[in-house]
Every structure is written in C-alpha cells, then in structure tokens.
Design a protein around this motif. Structure first.
Motif, PDB file in Angstrom:
ATOM      1  N   LYS A  20       0.873  -1.169   0.000  1.00 25.07           N
ATOM      2  CA  LYS A  20       0.000   0.000   0.000  1.00 25.07           C
ATOM      3  C   LYS A  20       0.906   1.215   0.000  1.00 25.07           C
ATOM      4  O   LYS A  20       1.547   1.517   1.004  1.00 25.07           O
ATOM      5  N   GLY A  21       0.982   1.883  -1.136  1.00 24.17           N
ATOM      6  CA  GLY A  21       1.944   2.961  -1.252  1.00 24.17           C
ATOM      7  C   GLY A  21       1.378   4.244  -1.808  1.00 24.17           C
ATOM      8  O   GLY A  21       0.277   4.281  -2.343  1.00 24.17           O
ATOM      9  N   VAL A  22       2.162   5.292  -1.629  1.00 23.44           N
ATOM     10  CA  VAL A  22       1.831   6.607  -2.163  1.00 23.44           C
ATOM     11  C   VAL A  22       3.086   7.215  -2.770  1.00 23.44           C
ATOM     12  O   VAL A  22       4.206   6.835  -2.431  1.00 23.44           O
ATOM     13  N   CYS A  23       2.889   8.143  -3.667  1.00 26.64           N
ATOM     14  CA  CYS A  23       3.987   8.934  -4.203  1.00 26.64           C
ATOM     15  C   CYS A  23       4.166  10.111  -3.255  1.00 26.64           C
ATOM     16  O   CYS A  23       3.283  10.950  -3.117  1.00 26.64           O
ATOM     17  N   TRP A  24       5.298  10.135  -2.561  1.00 23.14           N
ATOM     18  CA  TRP A  24       5.568  11.169  -1.558  1.00 23.14           C
ATOM     19  C   TRP A  24       5.992  12.447  -2.272  1.00 23.14           C
ATOM     20  O   TRP A  24       6.966  12.471  -3.013  1.00 23.14           O
TER      21      TRP A  24
END
Length: 113
Positions: free
Chosen positions: A37-41
């Motif tokens: 579960k990731g996001v573009c920081w």
C-alpha cells in the motif's frame, strides 16, 4: 555418456519433481506476498517530521516513492537536468532531504523506493 540405469534414475527424479508440482496446493509453493500500500511522496520546502507521516500510518501505508525533481530543456534535448544541491531546490528534493525522509520512513516501518 550416461548408462541405462543412470538415465532411469534421472527420469524418475524428474517425474517425481513434476508430480509434486501438481499434488501440492498452490499456496504451499510460495508464501503469500505482503500487500503493498503505497503513495507517491511529494517533497516539501520544509524538513519532514513524524507528524507528516501520521496520516500514512493511520491509513496503513507501507511504501512511499520519492521522485526528485528533474527537467528537460526542451522536447528535442536528450539531457535531463537534476539540481538537488542548490539553494533553489526544496528541502525534500535535495539529497539530504531524500536521505532523511528515507531514514524517517524506515524508522516508522515504511519502505521506500
């Protein structure tokens, strides 16, 4: 050159190995993978703290990607320019900012790419 008995042993091993693939349940062949579960920081102008990571943790985010800013002068240029060490770059896009954000993420159990 292999003799008849050696060939028979090799064939038996191959047949046995192949039959295991069909007899074992699919999930016995490899453990289940952890869901990513990731996001573009998006880097900021200021130093990042644990406070900025609270919403990620509360939403069970376990990966972030960091992309330093770079640019191409024009569509015909093959050169990509990266300016990560000047006073004009945001803190989060600097070499130091990326390294510190990575260290803080790891400390909190978030993986980075």
């Amino acid at each position: 050159m292999l003799k008849g008995k050696s060939v028979a042993v090799i064939k038996s091993v191959i047949v046995f190995t192949c039959s295991l693939c069909y007899l074992l349940p699919a999930n016995a062949q490899q453990p289940p993978l952890e869901k990513q579960k990731g996001v573009c920081w998006v880097a900021g102008k200021e130093v990042v703290t644990e406070k900025e990571f609270n919403s990620l943790l509360s939403n069970h985010i376990n990966w972030i990607s960091q992309t330093p800013f770079a640019w191409q002068a024009n569509a015909a240029s093959s050169s990509i320019k990266l300016n990560s060490q000047s006073d004009r770059v945001w803190w989060g896009e600097s070499d130091k900012g990326i390294a510190e954000t990575t260290a803080l993420a790891k400390k909190l159990g978030i993986k980075t790419i």
